[in-house]
Scaffold this motif. Sequence first.
Motif, PDB file in Angstrom:
ATOM      1  N   LYS A  63      -3.310   7.217  -3.978  1.00  0.00           N
ATOM      2  CA  LYS A  63      -3.168   6.049  -3.096  1.00  0.00           C
ATOM      3  C   LYS A  63      -3.266   4.794  -3.957  1.00  0.00           C
ATOM      4  CE  LYS A  63      -5.379   8.199   0.910  1.00  0.00           C
ATOM      5  NZ  LYS A  63      -6.210   9.278   0.402  1.00  0.00           N
ATOM      6  N   LEU A  88     -10.263   3.958  -3.284  1.00  0.00           N
ATOM      7  CA  LEU A  88      -9.399   4.643  -2.305  1.00  0.00           C
ATOM      8  C   LEU A  88      -9.266   6.132  -2.611  1.00  0.00           C
ATOM      9  CD1 LEU A  88      -6.313   2.242  -1.972  1.00  0.00           C
ATOM     10  CD2 LEU A  88      -7.877   2.894  -0.141  1.00  0.00           C
ATOM     11  N   GLU A 124       0.858  -1.187   0.000  1.00  0.00           N
ATOM     12  CA  GLU A 124       0.000   0.000   0.000  1.00  0.00           C
ATOM     13  C   GLU A 124       0.888   1.229   0.000  1.00  0.00           C
ATOM     14  OE1 GLU A 124      -4.011   0.009   2.356  1.00  0.00           O
ATOM     15  OE2 GLU A 124      -2.404  -0.834   3.590  1.00  0.00           O
TER      16      GLU A 124
END
Length: 448
Positions: A268, A343, A261
Amino acid sequence: MLKVNDVVLYQAESYSNSETVGTVDGYTIFVSGLIVGEVARVRVTYVKKNIAYASVAELITISPSRVSPMCAHFGKCGGCVLAHLRYSEQLIFKRNKVANNIKKLGKSDAVVLPCMPSPAVIGYRNKLSLPVRGRRGAVRIGMFERNSHKIVATDGCALVGDWARILIEEFTEYCNQNGVIPYDERNFSGEARHLSARFVDGQLLITVVSNGEFPHDLQSFARRLSKHFDKFGLFVNINTAHNNVILGKETRHICGIEFIEGEHLGVKFRLRPNSFFQVNDGVKNMIYSKVRELTDLSQTEVLVDCFSGIGILTNILASERFDSYAIEIEPSAVKDANEMALLNGSPSLTNVCGDVTEELPKIVSANRGKRFTVVVDPPRKGLNESICNTLKEAAPDNIVYISCDSATLARDISMLSDTYCITYIQPWDMFPQTDQVETLVLLSKKVR
Ligand SMILES: C[S@@+](CC[C@H](N)C(=O)[O-])C[C@H]1O[C@@H](n2cnc3c(N)ncnc32)[C@H](O)[C@@H]1O
C-alpha cells in the motif's frame, strides 16, 4: 570545404545516442531522424573543424525498420526521438546502447540480455511536466523543441494518456480567461512557469509551478477539472529560481486530494506531488518483481535501499528477519515512506532522510560485521567514488543496481570492478519511443 546549407549525400553508418553518424569528405556528420543503413540528402546546419550536423532534405533509401511516427510533432519535439523506428528495433537499439557502454566505459565483457519490452508503447507515462509560455491571453503549453527553449505547443502527448490532453486544454483556457501571465525566461517575469501532473490508478495530482505567489484564484480551474476527474488534487509550487529546475522548495495544497493512494505488488502506498515515482507503472512493477526474484535475502542481516523514493521496493524486500533501511533525500518522499511503513506494518524498517553519501557510511559502521544486501537506484548522475568505497567496505554478497543512465552505470561498475562482477544485466524499456533506457544489474562479490 563543407559549409552551412550545403546539401550532401549521406549514409547513416552508426548511432551516437539517437543521432546517426556518417562520414562525408572527411567530415563526421550527425543527423537525427534517420535509421542506420539509410541514405539521404542532408542539409548542413552547423560545422566546426571536421564535425558537422545536418538535417534530412530528402530520404533516398528507406529502411525496412522505418515506421510512421505516431505523433505530428515528431522531429520537432525533443521527446520521442525513436518514434520512426519499429518497436522491436527500438529494443535492439537500447540493448546495443547499454552493451556498448558496459563494454567501453565499464570495461566488462558481461553479456547484456535483450531489452524487456514495455506492456504499453504509447500512453504509458503517468507523469507530465510542461512549460507554460506565450503571452497573456495567448498561453502556449507544450514541449521544448529539441536542443532549444522554443515551445512546440501541443494539445496532448502520445506518451501520456488522454488525461493530459484534457488537462492542457482546461489549463490553457483557464489561463487565457483569467489573464494569467506565462513565464518569460529571458527576464524571469510572469506568473505560471510549468504545469506538472501525475495520474496513477485514476487519481490525478496537478501542480501549477508559480514564479512567486500565484495571484489568481484557482477555484474556477478546479471546477473545470471536476467535470472530468473524480479524484484530483490541486497544488501550487513556488519557484522563483533563475534556472531550469522545474519545482521550487515550497508546495501548497489548494484543494482536493492531498496524495494518491494505491496498492502495487501487495504494497500500500501514498504518493505526494514532489515525490519521485517511476513513470511507467507496468515496467516499474516488472522491474520490482525481478529484483525480488534476483535477491537472495536468506543470509541477510541488514538491507539498505539507497535512493529509495517513497519506498515501494523497500517494502517489497523488507522482512522481520532483518533490519531494513531506506535512504532518500526528498523530505516529501520520506513522509510518504513513513506513512507507507505504517500502512503496511513493515517491521524493522527505518526511513532515513538524507544524502546517501553521508547516511550509508553511518549505517555501515553501526552494523559492522553483519551481512548486508544493498539496492541502489540513483538519479542519472549515478553513484560517486565515496559511495562505491562505502559499498566495498560493507561488502554485501550482492548489490542490486537500478539505473536510468547506462553511461554512469558503466562508470560505477568499473569503480566497483576490483570487488564485484556482473552476474545479471538487462535493459528494461521504461521509456518507449525515446532513446532512454532503464537497466537492472545484479553485482556479486568476486570469490578470492
Ligand atoms: C531514480 S529515483 C529512484 C526512486 C525509487 N528507488 C523508486 O524506484 O521509485 C532516485 C531517488 O533518489 C533521490 N535522491 C537523489 N539524490 C539523492 C541523494 N544524494 N541521496 C539520497 N537520495 C537521493 C531522489 O529524490 C529520488 O527519489
